[in-house]
Motif scaffolding. Sequence first.
Motif, PDB file in Angstrom:
ATOM      1  N   LYS A 168      -7.189  -7.097   1.608  1.00 14.00           N
ATOM      2  CA  LYS A 168      -7.100  -7.416   3.034  1.00 14.00           C
ATOM      3  C   LYS A 168      -7.329  -6.161   3.862  1.00 14.00           C
ATOM      4  CE  LYS A 168      -4.003  -9.501   6.461  1.00 14.00           C
ATOM      5  NZ  LYS A 168      -2.645 -10.065   6.692  1.00 14.00           N
ATOM      6  N   ILE A 169      -8.178  -6.270   4.875  1.00  9.20           N
ATOM      7  CA  ILE A 169      -8.516  -5.139   5.722  1.00  9.20           C
ATOM      8  C   ILE A 169      -7.256  -4.548   6.357  1.00  9.20           C
ATOM      9  CG2 ILE A 169      -9.734  -4.413   7.821  1.00  9.20           C
ATOM     10  CD1 ILE A 169     -11.498  -4.896   5.388  1.00  9.20           C
ATOM     11  N   GLY A 170      -7.186  -3.218   6.340  1.00  7.76           N
ATOM     12  CA  GLY A 170      -6.072  -2.504   6.940  1.00  7.76           C
ATOM     13  C   GLY A 170      -4.875  -2.348   6.027  1.00  7.76           C
ATOM     14  N   GLU A 171      -4.935  -2.907   4.824  1.00  7.99           N
ATOM     15  CA  GLU A 171      -3.794  -2.891   3.915  1.00  7.99           C
ATOM     16  C   GLU A 171      -3.891  -1.755   2.893  1.00  7.99           C
ATOM     17  OE1 GLU A 171      -1.004  -4.998   3.875  1.00  7.99           O
ATOM     18  OE2 GLU A 171      -1.783  -5.539   5.844  1.00  7.99           O
ATOM     19  N   THR A 172      -2.719  -1.387   2.371  1.00 10.31           N
ATOM     20  CA  THR A 172      -2.596  -0.434   1.277  1.00 10.31           C
ATOM     21  C   THR A 172      -2.096  -1.167   0.048  1.00 10.31           C
ATOM     22  OG1 THR A 172      -2.119   1.427   2.752  1.00 10.31           O
ATOM     23  CG2 THR A 172      -1.371   1.635   0.470  1.00 10.31           C
ATOM     24  N   TYR A 173      -2.632  -0.786  -1.123  1.00  9.96           N
ATOM     25  CA  TYR A 173      -2.210  -1.370  -2.393  1.00  9.96           C
ATOM     26  C   TYR A 173      -1.860  -0.252  -3.373  1.00  9.96           C
ATOM     27  CZ  TYR A 173      -4.366  -5.619  -0.540  1.00  9.96           C
ATOM     28  OH  TYR A 173      -4.692  -6.705   0.259  1.00  9.96           O
ATOM     29  N   ASN A 174      -0.652  -0.300  -3.906  1.00  8.82           N
ATOM     30  CA  ASN A 174      -0.241   0.648  -4.936  1.00  8.82           C
ATOM     31  C   ASN A 174      -0.646   0.130  -6.311  1.00  8.82           C
ATOM     32  OD1 ASN A 174       0.839   2.394  -3.097  1.00  8.82           O
ATOM     33  ND2 ASN A 174       2.986   1.957  -3.577  1.00  8.82           N
ATOM     34  N   ILE A 175      -1.175   1.033  -7.136  1.00  7.46           N
ATOM     35  CA  ILE A 175      -1.650   0.671  -8.477  1.00  7.46           C
ATOM     36  C   ILE A 175      -0.928   1.538  -9.500  1.00  7.46           C
ATOM     37  CG2 ILE A 175      -3.659   0.400  -9.965  1.00  7.46           C
ATOM     38  CD1 ILE A 175      -5.394   0.508  -7.401  1.00  7.46           C
ATOM     39  N   GLY A 176      -0.143   0.898 -10.360  1.00  6.17           N
ATOM     40  CA  GLY A 176       0.605   1.634 -11.379  1.00  6.17           C
ATOM     41  C   GLY A 176       0.484   0.969 -12.732  1.00  6.17           C
ATOM     42  N   GLY A 177       0.804   1.728 -13.784  1.00  7.95           N
ATOM     43  CA  GLY A 177       0.629   1.226 -15.139  1.00  7.95           C
ATOM     44  C   GLY A 177       1.864   0.654 -15.782  1.00  7.95           C
ATOM     45  N   HIS A 178       3.012   0.681 -15.073  1.00  7.38           N
ATOM     46  CA  HIS A 178       4.291   0.220 -15.639  1.00  7.38           C
ATOM     47  C   HIS A 178       4.654   1.021 -16.889  1.00  7.38           C
ATOM     48  CE1 HIS A 178       3.987  -3.011 -12.797  1.00  7.38           C
ATOM     49  NE2 HIS A 178       3.041  -3.643 -13.446  1.00  7.38           N
ATOM     50  N   ASN A 179       4.326   2.296 -16.880  1.00  9.40           N
ATOM     51  CA  ASN A 179       4.564   3.144 -18.049  1.00  9.40           C
ATOM     52  C   ASN A 179       5.198   4.459 -17.618  1.00  9.40           C
ATOM     53  OD1 ASN A 179       3.263   1.522 -20.208  1.00  9.40           O
ATOM     54  ND2 ASN A 179       1.392   1.920 -19.040  1.00  9.40           N
ATOM     55  N   GLU A 180       6.489   4.445 -17.328  1.00  6.91           N
ATOM     56  CA  GLU A 180       7.195   5.679 -16.988  1.00  6.91           C
ATOM     57  C   GLU A 180       7.543   6.429 -18.266  1.00  6.91           C
ATOM     58  OE1 GLU A 180      10.244   5.843 -13.894  1.00  6.91           O
ATOM     59  OE2 GLU A 180       9.898   3.707 -13.578  1.00  6.91           O
TER      60      GLU A 180
END
Length: 350
Positions: A242-254
Amino acid sequence: MKMLITGGAGFIGSALIRYLIENTEHQVLNIDKLTYASNLVCLKSIENHPRYQFQQIDICDKAMFNIVNNFEPTIIMHLAAESHVDRSIDSGLPFIQTNIVGTFNLLEAARHYYSTLDKDKKANFRFHHISTDEVYGDLEGTNALFNEQTPYQPSSPYSATKASADHLVRAWHRTYGLPVVITNCSNNYGYYQFPEKLIPLIILNALDGQPLPIYGTGEQIRDWLFVDDHVKALYLVATQGKIGETYNIGGHNEVKNIDVVKNICRILDKLRPKDYLHESLIIFVTDRPGHDARYAIDATKIEKELGWQPQETFETGLQKTVEWYWANLDWCQRVLHSNYDRQRLGSQSN
């Protein structure tokens, strides 16, 4: 569609371009300055493809205006950046120049081009800025996760310049109406990563029987994301976000840095047994200034809105990565040019 990728000869950029050429019908223009961390060998498999082209240029160059106008991209995906924390501590100026000034120049080129488009082309155009979780700062002493509303508290010159670039992108959306999306990712690892980052550095040092230096006590925690999973997420955001939005991308691997190193050692103990255990090569060195203790991403938004999930666990991704470096030592030797000193760089986390 026409996709303009900046930094396409780097680690993540080259993985993205390989994915686009091999899995879509889009045309791709790769813009890269070809700094020490860029290597066109990463794109050898697709370099002669009719839908791929490359131009060597600095994103700070005003010629970017003509390049954007002439290529007429549907989507600009901006990955070009100085990204190594230790180098930013040694000298912040290249980071300011590329990450801030370069992003500004590219935004202006995109804004000028966008203003010339008709209504239908404007509706399809996107400027996708690829950033980092390091802009959020440090989660030390908490069980919290970074989400898209987490305040920015960058700790290093590198993360400060990336935070600045994020703010510029949002400002160009708010002020000029430029259609943008932003992604902030956790630590990437995988094939073709320049050997100054933690995982390839440790693999290559171990293969050489050299010390495996770890900052401090190695208790720093990072959320590890396999690069192939990351580029699939990037493509989803670029085309469906969606325009104007931020998306966080993580691997679920701490995983703690010390455990990352030990896991690499265990894989190598099986892959090429020696008369010693690779863990015996571990040494601890003075921690770097301002070293964040923990990063961790909440990727709920991209999972719910776009249906993205990482496919690799840390165990499967690390196994593939170690095996790739072991099988591609010739590539590693080519990129480790004569003025690069692995030992000086120490054991890095992004």
